[in-house]
Design a protein around this motif. Sequence first.
Motif, PDB file in Angstrom:
ATOM      1  N   ARG A  89     -43.851  79.561  83.889  1.00  0.00           N
ATOM      2  CA  ARG A  89     -43.028  79.069  82.771  1.00  0.00           C
ATOM      3  C   ARG A  89     -42.742  77.567  82.862  1.00  0.00           C
ATOM      4  NH1 ARG A  89     -38.660  83.809  81.681  1.00  0.00           N
ATOM      5  NH2 ARG A  89     -40.095  85.388  80.885  1.00  0.00           N
ATOM      6  N   ASN A 144     -31.934  85.882  86.224  1.00  0.00           N
ATOM      7  CA  ASN A 144     -32.739  85.646  85.014  1.00  0.00           C
ATOM      8  C   ASN A 144     -32.036  86.294  83.836  1.00  0.00           C
ATOM      9  OD1 ASN A 144     -33.271  88.363  85.426  1.00  0.00           O
ATOM     10  ND2 ASN A 144     -35.328  88.016  86.203  1.00  0.00           N
ATOM     11  N   CYS A 145     -32.633  86.197  82.659  1.00  0.00           N
ATOM     12  CA  CYS A 145     -31.944  86.711  81.479  1.00  0.00           C
ATOM     13  C   CYS A 145     -31.884  88.232  81.506  1.00  0.00           C
ATOM     14  CB  CYS A 145     -32.628  86.194  80.216  1.00  0.00           C
ATOM     15  SG  CYS A 145     -31.666  86.460  78.725  1.00  0.00           S
ATOM     16  N   ALA A 146     -32.862  88.867  82.142  1.00  0.00           N
ATOM     17  CA  ALA A 146     -32.825  90.326  82.273  1.00  0.00           C
ATOM     18  C   ALA A 146     -31.597  90.722  83.101  1.00  0.00           C
ATOM     19  CB  ALA A 146     -34.105  90.827  82.940  1.00  0.00           C
ATOM     20  N   ILE A 170     -36.423  95.540  71.500  1.00  0.00           N
ATOM     21  CA  ILE A 170     -37.612  94.801  71.913  1.00  0.00           C
ATOM     22  C   ILE A 170     -38.136  95.204  73.288  1.00  0.00           C
ATOM     23  CG2 ILE A 170     -36.885  92.789  70.598  1.00  0.00           C
ATOM     24  CD1 ILE A 170     -36.087  91.545  73.348  1.00  0.00           C
ATOM     25  N   ILE A 172     -40.075  92.834  76.149  1.00  0.00           N
ATOM     26  CA  ILE A 172     -40.473  91.447  76.405  1.00  0.00           C
ATOM     27  C   ILE A 172     -41.790  91.378  77.149  1.00  0.00           C
ATOM     28  CG2 ILE A 172     -39.830  89.354  77.699  1.00  0.00           C
ATOM     29  CD1 ILE A 172     -38.274  89.714  75.188  1.00  0.00           C
ATOM     30  N   PHE A 176     -38.971  94.767  80.698  1.00  0.00           N
ATOM     31  CA  PHE A 176     -37.746  94.525  79.933  1.00  0.00           C
ATOM     32  C   PHE A 176     -37.847  95.182  78.566  1.00  0.00           C
ATOM     33  CE2 PHE A 176     -34.671  92.422  77.291  1.00  0.00           C
ATOM     34  CZ  PHE A 176     -33.586  92.232  78.131  1.00  0.00           C
ATOM     35  N   HIS A 218     -32.394  88.849  70.165  1.00  0.00           N
ATOM     36  CA  HIS A 218     -33.344  88.010  69.422  1.00  0.00           C
ATOM     37  C   HIS A 218     -34.749  88.585  69.573  1.00  0.00           C
ATOM     38  CE1 HIS A 218     -35.439  84.717  67.756  1.00  0.00           C
ATOM     39  NE2 HIS A 218     -35.901  84.258  68.909  1.00  0.00           N
ATOM     40  N   SER A 220     -37.697  87.898  70.239  1.00  0.00           N
ATOM     41  CA  SER A 220     -38.295  86.640  70.690  1.00  0.00           C
ATOM     42  C   SER A 220     -39.806  86.634  70.676  1.00  0.00           C
ATOM     43  CB  SER A 220     -37.775  86.291  72.084  1.00  0.00           C
ATOM     44  OG  SER A 220     -37.822  87.413  72.918  1.00  0.00           O
ATOM     45  N   ASP A 250     -28.039  88.296  72.930  1.00  0.00           N
ATOM     46  CA  ASP A 250     -29.135  87.989  73.852  1.00  0.00           C
ATOM     47  C   ASP A 250     -30.147  87.134  73.088  1.00  0.00           C
ATOM     48  OD1 ASP A 250     -31.307  87.880  75.517  1.00  0.00           O
ATOM     49  OD2 ASP A 250     -31.720  90.032  75.522  1.00  0.00           O
ATOM     50  N   GLY A 252     -32.428  85.211  74.503  1.00  0.00           N
ATOM     51  CA  GLY A 252     -33.707  85.104  75.213  1.00  0.00           C
ATOM     52  C   GLY A 252     -34.008  83.662  75.539  1.00  0.00           C
ATOM     53  N   SER A 253     -34.968  83.106  74.818  1.00  0.00           N
ATOM     54  CA  SER A 253     -35.291  81.713  75.079  1.00  0.00           C
ATOM     55  C   SER A 253     -34.111  80.845  74.692  1.00  0.00           C
ATOM     56  CB  SER A 253     -36.526  81.296  74.296  1.00  0.00           C
ATOM     57  OG  SER A 253     -36.767  79.935  74.545  1.00  0.00           O
ATOM     58  N   SER A 279     -32.371  82.432  78.913  1.00  0.00           N
ATOM     59  CA  SER A 279     -33.160  82.155  80.110  1.00  0.00           C
ATOM     60  C   SER A 279     -33.123  80.671  80.439  1.00  0.00           C
ATOM     61  CB  SER A 279     -34.627  82.521  79.892  1.00  0.00           C
ATOM     62  OG  SER A 279     -34.787  83.888  79.697  1.00  0.00           O
ATOM     63  N   LYS A 282     -37.184  79.111  79.941  1.00  0.00           N
ATOM     64  CA  LYS A 282     -37.969  79.119  78.693  1.00  0.00           C
ATOM     65  C   LYS A 282     -37.765  77.745  78.031  1.00  0.00           C
ATOM     66  CE  LYS A 282     -37.990  84.130  78.081  1.00  0.00           C
ATOM     67  NZ  LYS A 282     -37.499  85.235  77.237  1.00  0.00           N
TER      68      LYS A 282
HETATM   69  C1  PLP Z   1     -37.320  86.510  77.716  1.00  0.00           C
HETATM   70  C2  PLP Z   1     -36.224  87.360  77.227  1.00  0.00           C
HETATM   71  C3  PLP Z   1     -35.470  88.137  78.121  1.00  0.00           C
HETATM   72  C4  PLP Z   1     -35.774  88.168  79.579  1.00  0.00           C
HETATM   73  O1  PLP Z   1     -35.573  86.930  80.140  1.00  0.00           O
HETATM   74  P1  PLP Z   1     -36.027  86.626  81.669  1.00  0.00           P
HETATM   75  O2  PLP Z   1     -35.366  85.318  81.941  1.00  0.00           O
HETATM   76  O3  PLP Z   1     -37.507  86.586  81.651  1.00  0.00           O
HETATM   77  O4  PLP Z   1     -35.486  87.734  82.489  1.00  0.00           O
HETATM   78  C5  PLP Z   1     -34.447  88.888  77.613  1.00  0.00           C
HETATM   79  N1  PLP Z   1     -34.183  88.907  76.288  1.00  0.00           N
HETATM   80  C6  PLP Z   1     -34.884  88.189  75.400  1.00  0.00           C
HETATM   81  C7  PLP Z   1     -34.527  88.252  73.956  1.00  0.00           C
HETATM   82  C8  PLP Z   1     -35.929  87.380  75.847  1.00  0.00           C
HETATM   83  O5  PLP Z   1     -36.636  86.655  74.985  1.00  0.00           O
END
Ligand code: PLP
Length: 448
Positions: A89, A144-146, A170, A172, A176, A218, A220, A250, A252-253, A279, A282
């Motif tokens: 990334r 991380n975002c997860a 979603i 990902i 996820f 989102h 994403s 959420d 994401g990016s 995240s 991203k």
């Molecule tokens: C990418 C994404 C995640 C996961 O993010 P990581 O940082 O890869 O764990 C979760 N939710 C959304 C909407 C994303 O786009």
Amino acid sequence: MNDNPYRQIPSVAKLLVHPALAAVQQRVPVSLLTESIRAELDAARVAMADFNLDDLLTRIARRATDAQRLRYCPVINATGIVLHTNLGRAPMAESAAQAAYNAARGYLALELDLATGERSSRQNPIRAAVARLTGADSATVVNNCAAATVIALRTLAAGKEVIVSRGQLIEIGGSFRIPEIMTVSGATLREVGTTNITRLRDYEAAIGPNTAALMRVHCSNYRVRGFTESVSIEDLATLGAKHGIPVIDDVGSGSVFAFESEPTIAAGIAAGADLTLFSGDKLFGGPQCGIIAGRQKWIEAIERNPFMRAVRCDKMTLAALEATLALYRDQPLDSIPTLRMLALPLAELRRRSETFAERLRSLPGVTVEVRDDESFAGGGSLPDQAFPTVVIAVCVEGMAESLLATRLRTGTPAVMARIKEGLVCFDLRTVFVEQQDELFAATKSAIE
Ligand SMILES: *Cc1c(COP(=O)(O)O)cnc(C)c1O
């Protein structure tokens, strides 16, 4: 050949000190060399009829050298995909990378208030900076975002229901997937609406005594187009406030700036989302992490959750994040590589490509053409926004594109190119200017 044919194969002990392997013996630890010798001897015994000592020695040297190479080796990203998940990334800004390096090599004030000498939270140095940037009351950071999603759901909604639109369930990539994330969080997913249409009244009708949160996710990496309707984060936040139910966003990016169709982080917070998750690696352009920005009472609850310990960031990540946040205060578009690459003017990319193409033309048997093409941001952002880019299409006489691509990938440094219509293409958008000489040398050695 009257004797036992295996006799001509030297022993491990002999090969370990064989003069033809002197250079390898110096470079490679004995254990690794022994493993390589054993593996090649096994192969030689299977192919007994073709035994040749010189071949064996060459193969041992190659295997031992290869075994010693570090696998997380740098790669020149000539794909033009700025957020390439398989390539790590976001490349970090120089100051962020330096901060991570310094943190890695020594001691730092990680959980220490230097003014008082007291112990403090490792989250403190980034909290204020994230709050300033996003407009949130407070913030905390996890792996991380997860992880951000899981801990937010566990803290706010374990054993209870979370309402999510069917249009936002979603995946990902990897593992996820919202329904499964919900399950591991201990919350129950309450789906509302349909794939293409979810209205505010769908959420409202689902609210009951067991509702712990409303969540927007989102989309994403895909878009629902055509006859569609979804509820804005403003309306969702208003509904949540009316019923006293927190809203988790959420994104994401996410992006600090208005960037095509990506939601800006601040907009969701201004609209009243209680927790916004995004995240770090991203579009934000920092280290891998998941930033949780929002109301102080929820941030405190998250930090008190024993699960926090399992998803907290290490010192290198936090140091790099702090340095990245500092760049957002001043000229981020110039200093954060992700943003700089995405914003690179087409004319400048074309000029760089023409100059580089001219160099490649000096190589024997190489035909080069600079062409217009399209690219994507990657990494779960801007999924349907192809943006115009410029590539250098390379053709080598008598060499299939797949062979050229393989040689580039397995060379040193490794080069990932894009293959399109039977041609290897370089998109210099993601190649740092200071890498161009290396890219030229790597191409030269790949065609030899
Ligand atoms: C990418 C994404 C995640 C996961 O993010 P990581 O940082 O890869 O764990 C979760 N939710 C959304 C909407 C994303 O786009």
